[in-house]
Design a protein around this motif. Structure first.
Motif, PDB file in Angstrom:
ATOM      1  N   LYS A  20       0.811  -1.207   0.000  1.00 26.31           N
ATOM      2  CA  LYS A  20       0.000   0.000   0.000  1.00 26.31           C
ATOM      3  C   LYS A  20       0.852   1.267   0.000  1.00 26.31           C
ATOM      4  CE  LYS A  20      -3.932  -2.178   2.190  1.00 26.31           C
ATOM      5  NZ  LYS A  20      -4.813  -2.269   3.353  1.00 26.31           N
ATOM      6  N   ASP A  21       2.085   1.178   0.554  1.00 25.97           N
ATOM      7  CA  ASP A  21       2.952   2.353   0.601  1.00 25.97           C
ATOM      8  C   ASP A  21       4.060   2.310  -0.454  1.00 25.97           C
ATOM      9  OD1 ASP A  21       4.595   0.364   1.552  1.00 25.97           O
ATOM     10  OD2 ASP A  21       4.822   1.218   3.553  1.00 25.97           O
ATOM     11  N   LEU A  22       4.035   1.312  -1.345  1.00 27.90           N
ATOM     12  CA  LEU A  22       5.034   1.096  -2.399  1.00 27.90           C
ATOM     13  C   LEU A  22       6.438   0.843  -1.844  1.00 27.90           C
ATOM     14  CD1 LEU A  22       3.927   3.662  -5.131  1.00 27.90           C
ATOM     15  CD2 LEU A  22       3.277   1.273  -4.873  1.00 27.90           C
ATOM     16  N   VAL A  23       6.517   0.553  -0.564  1.00 28.52           N
ATOM     17  CA  VAL A  23       7.791   0.221   0.069  1.00 28.52           C
ATOM     18  C   VAL A  23       7.739  -1.203   0.620  1.00 28.52           C
ATOM     19  CG1 VAL A  23       9.395   0.794   1.924  1.00 28.52           C
ATOM     20  CG2 VAL A  23       8.276   2.635   0.642  1.00 28.52           C
ATOM     21  N   THR A  24       6.644  -1.527   1.318  1.00 23.22           N
ATOM     22  CA  THR A  24       6.462  -2.845   1.909  1.00 23.22           C
ATOM     23  C   THR A  24       5.641  -3.691   0.946  1.00 23.22           C
ATOM     24  OG1 THR A  24       6.403  -1.772   4.060  1.00 23.22           O
ATOM     25  CG2 THR A  24       5.664  -4.061   3.953  1.00 23.22           C
ATOM     26  N   TRP A  25       6.165  -4.865   0.627  1.00 21.17           N
ATOM     27  CA  TRP A  25       5.523  -5.715  -0.384  1.00 21.17           C
ATOM     28  C   TRP A  25       5.129  -7.055   0.200  1.00 21.17           C
ATOM     29  CZ3 TRP A  25       4.703  -4.040  -5.415  1.00 21.17           C
ATOM     30  CH2 TRP A  25       5.266  -2.803  -5.718  1.00 21.17           C
ATOM     31  N   ASN A  26       4.081  -7.650  -0.362  1.00 21.47           N
ATOM     32  CA  ASN A  26       3.675  -9.012  -0.043  1.00 21.47           C
ATOM     33  C   ASN A  26       4.113  -9.917  -1.175  1.00 21.47           C
ATOM     34  OD1 ASN A  26       2.268  -8.339   2.334  1.00 21.47           O
ATOM     35  ND2 ASN A  26       0.529  -7.653   1.119  1.00 21.47           N
ATOM     36  N   GLY A  27       4.331 -11.200  -0.869  1.00 25.67           N
ATOM     37  CA  GLY A  27       4.626 -12.145  -1.946  1.00 25.67           C
ATOM     38  C   GLY A  27       6.109 -12.448  -2.042  1.00 25.67           C
ATOM     39  N   PRO A  28       6.547 -12.945  -3.166  1.00 20.78           N
ATOM     40  CA  PRO A  28       5.810 -13.072  -4.424  1.00 20.78           C
ATOM     41  C   PRO A  28       4.834 -14.243  -4.426  1.00 20.78           C
ATOM     42  CG  PRO A  28       7.992 -13.997  -4.689  1.00 20.78           C
ATOM     43  CD  PRO A  28       7.935 -13.427  -3.304  1.00 20.78           C
ATOM     44  N   ARG A  29       3.881 -14.181  -5.362  1.00 22.73           N
ATOM     45  CA  ARG A  29       2.901 -15.248  -5.570  1.00 22.73           C
ATOM     46  C   ARG A  29       3.045 -15.777  -6.986  1.00 22.73           C
ATOM     47  NH1 ARG A  29      -1.276 -11.392  -4.204  1.00 22.73           N
ATOM     48  NH2 ARG A  29      -1.291 -11.263  -1.979  1.00 22.73           N
ATOM     49  N   VAL A  30       2.809 -17.054  -7.156  1.00 22.28           N
ATOM     50  CA  VAL A  30       2.796 -17.650  -8.497  1.00 22.28           C
ATOM     51  C   VAL A  30       1.448 -17.323  -9.131  1.00 22.28           C
ATOM     52  CG1 VAL A  30       2.862 -19.795  -9.821  1.00 22.28           C
ATOM     53  CG2 VAL A  30       4.382 -19.482  -7.840  1.00 22.28           C
ATOM     54  N   ILE A  31       1.473 -16.673 -10.295  1.00 27.48           N
ATOM     55  CA  ILE A  31       0.224 -16.331 -10.989  1.00 27.48           C
ATOM     56  C   ILE A  31       0.083 -17.088 -12.310  1.00 27.48           C
ATOM     57  CG2 ILE A  31      -0.016 -14.083  -9.890  1.00 27.48           C
ATOM     58  CD1 ILE A  31       1.083 -12.830 -12.482  1.00 27.48           C
ATOM     59  N   PHE A  32       1.170 -17.786 -12.739  1.00 29.02           N
ATOM     60  CA  PHE A  32       1.105 -18.598 -13.947  1.00 29.02           C
ATOM     61  C   PHE A  32       2.195 -19.643 -13.885  1.00 29.02           C
ATOM     62  CE2 PHE A  32       2.643 -19.611 -18.227  1.00 29.02           C
ATOM     63  CZ  PHE A  32       1.486 -20.098 -18.797  1.00 29.02           C
ATOM     64  N   GLU A  33       1.827 -20.864 -14.245  1.00 31.81           N
ATOM     65  CA  GLU A  33       2.791 -21.942 -14.428  1.00 31.81           C
ATOM     66  C   GLU A  33       2.538 -22.552 -15.792  1.00 31.81           C
ATOM     67  OE1 GLU A  33       4.060 -24.391 -10.904  1.00 31.81           O
ATOM     68  OE2 GLU A  33       2.071 -23.747 -10.246  1.00 31.81           O
ATOM     69  N   ILE A  34       3.607 -22.931 -16.482  1.00 27.29           N
ATOM     70  CA  ILE A  34       3.460 -23.527 -17.812  1.00 27.29           C
ATOM     71  C   ILE A  34       2.626 -24.803 -17.696  1.00 27.29           C
ATOM     72  CG2 ILE A  34       4.681 -24.671 -19.696  1.00 27.29           C
ATOM     73  CD1 ILE A  34       6.933 -22.649 -19.324  1.00 27.29           C
ATOM     74  N   PRO A  35       1.484 -24.862 -18.392  1.00 22.98           N
ATOM     75  CA  PRO A  35       0.627 -26.046 -18.298  1.00 22.98           C
ATOM     76  C   PRO A  35       1.137 -27.194 -19.166  1.00 22.98           C
ATOM     77  CG  PRO A  35      -0.366 -24.434 -19.757  1.00 22.98           C
ATOM     78  CD  PRO A  35       0.887 -23.805 -19.210  1.00 22.98           C
ATOM     79  N   GLU A  36       0.664 -28.369 -18.855  1.00 18.72           N
ATOM     80  CA  GLU A  36       0.976 -29.561 -19.647  1.00 18.72           C
ATOM     81  C   GLU A  36       0.535 -29.332 -21.089  1.00 18.72           C
ATOM     82  OE1 GLU A  36       2.827 -33.051 -19.916  1.00 18.72           O
ATOM     83  OE2 GLU A  36       2.424 -32.153 -17.961  1.00 18.72           O
ATOM     84  N   GLY A  37       1.398 -29.685 -22.039  1.00 15.51           N
ATOM     85  CA  GLY A  37       1.057 -29.571 -23.453  1.00 15.51           C
ATOM     86  C   GLY A  37       1.274 -28.182 -24.043  1.00 15.51           C
ATOM     87  N   PHE A  38       1.864 -27.270 -23.262  1.00 10.66           N
ATOM     88  CA  PHE A  38       2.114 -25.907 -23.744  1.00 10.66           C
ATOM     89  C   PHE A  38       3.278 -25.904 -24.728  1.00 10.66           C
ATOM     90  CE2 PHE A  38       3.493 -21.398 -22.821  1.00 10.66           C
ATOM     91  CZ  PHE A  38       2.351 -20.798 -23.314  1.00 10.66           C
ATOM     92  N   TRP A  39       3.229 -25.019 -25.712  1.00  8.00           N
ATOM     93  CA  TRP A  39       4.252 -24.999 -26.772  1.00  8.00           C
ATOM     94  C   TRP A  39       5.641 -24.619 -26.263  1.00  8.00           C
ATOM     95  CZ3 TRP A  39       7.046 -20.641 -27.977  1.00  8.00           C
ATOM     96  CH2 TRP A  39       6.536 -19.409 -27.518  1.00  8.00           C
ATOM     97  N   SER A  40       5.724 -23.891 -25.158  1.00 11.01           N
ATOM     98  CA  SER A  40       7.015 -23.489 -24.594  1.00 11.01           C
ATOM     99  C   SER A  40       7.355 -24.396 -23.419  1.00 11.01           C
ATOM    100  CB  SER A  40       6.941 -22.040 -24.102  1.00 11.01           C
ATOM    101  OG  SER A  40       8.084 -21.720 -23.345  1.00 11.01           O
ATOM    102  N   ASN A  41       8.617 -24.754 -23.317  1.00 12.67           N
ATOM    103  CA  ASN A  41       9.007 -25.618 -22.202  1.00 12.67           C
ATOM    104  C   ASN A  41      10.105 -25.009 -21.340  1.00 12.67           C
ATOM    105  OD1 ASN A  41      11.142 -25.828 -23.950  1.00 12.67           O
ATOM    106  ND2 ASN A  41      11.109 -28.058 -24.099  1.00 12.67           N
ATOM    107  N   ARG A  42      10.419 -23.745 -21.578  1.00 10.40           N
ATOM    108  CA  ARG A  42      11.430 -23.079 -20.744  1.00 10.40           C
ATOM    109  C   ARG A  42      11.372 -21.581 -21.017  1.00 10.40           C
ATOM    110  NH1 ARG A  42      17.253 -23.307 -23.764  1.00 10.40           N
ATOM    111  NH2 ARG A  42      16.582 -21.863 -25.356  1.00 10.40           N
ATOM    112  N   GLY A  43      12.044 -20.818 -20.226  1.00  8.37           N
ATOM    113  CA  GLY A  43      12.232 -19.405 -20.502  1.00  8.37           C
ATOM    114  C   GLY A  43      10.968 -18.571 -20.505  1.00  8.37           C
ATOM    115  N   ILE A  44      10.671 -17.924 -19.394  1.00 15.62           N
ATOM    116  CA  ILE A  44       9.571 -16.967 -19.310  1.00 15.62           C
ATOM    117  C   ILE A  44      10.204 -15.643 -18.907  1.00 15.62           C
ATOM    118  CG2 ILE A  44       7.429 -16.358 -18.154  1.00 15.62           C
ATOM    119  CD1 ILE A  44       7.066 -19.273 -17.396  1.00 15.62           C
TER     120      ILE A  44
END
Length: 195
Positions: free
Chosen positions: A1-25
């Motif tokens: 809220k004050d741009l100084v203190t942060w929460n997380g990090p949180r995972v918001i995306f993981e490469i799903p099974e069968g995805f065209w990319s297998n590395r490098g995000i």
């Protein structure tokens, strides 16, 4: 809220099974557009392309893709698991969203690894941002900037990290990076038309 203190990090995306990319995000950008949140991300794959230039770097599959979620903290979903949002035959990276006159566009870099003189391009997106609506159009080549220095090692001009901003006076500018005379550097491109 004050741009100084942060929460997380949180995972918001993981490469799903069968995805065209297998590395490098990398190069994620988060945008709120209409009622959803969109993550513009560059993905890489160790899948070697059949086309390869003689005496050149090994080419891989690389592309920018749009992911969607209804909340800022995800989870984000890829609507197409088989290919990037941008044309699969182009090595693309660093896609960013730009909306002009109510029309959404992706501005992105066409990788110097594929074409030597990297470009910054744009393409119209469908209204739900899930696909392109037409062919990409080139804005400029890396070599067009007087300050961009050709790589001594590969003889190329890099284009990376494009991002657009409209100033308070209405000018449209783009931050982008390339090799400069003192190393990797950021420059500013100014739209002459304001669009």
């Amino acid at each position: 809220k004050d741009l100084v203190t942060w929460n997380g990090p949180r995972v918001i995306f993981e490469i799903p099974e069968g995805f065209w990319s297998n590395r490098g995000i990398w190069a994620p950008e988060l945008h709120k557009y209409k009622d959803n949140f969109y993550l513009f991300v560059t993905f890489d794959s160790d899948h070697k392309l059949s086309e390869q230039w003689r005496d050149w770097l090994p080419r891989v599959k690389r592309g920018s893709q749009v992911l969607v979620a209804d909340k800022v903290d995800g989870p984000f979903q890829a609507l197409d698991l088989t290919k990037s949002t941008l044309p699969a035959d182009m090595m693309t990276l660093d896609g960013t969203l730009w909306v002009e006159g109510g029309v959404p566009y992706m501005v992105f870099c066409h990788e110097w690894v594929q074409i030597k003189d990297g470009t910054v391009e744009y393409v119209q997106l469908t209204d739900d941002l899930t696909a392109t609506a037409g062919e990409p159009k080139r804005l400029f080549n890396g070599s067009d900037a007087a300050w961009s220095k050709k790589s001594d090692q590969y003889g190329c001009h890099v284009t990376d990290g494009c991002w657009l901003y409209r100033t308070k006076t209405g000018k449209l500018v783009m931050l982008w990076t390339s090799g400069g005379h003192t190393g990797y550097t950021t420059g500013i491109a100014l739209s002459e038309s304001g669009k």
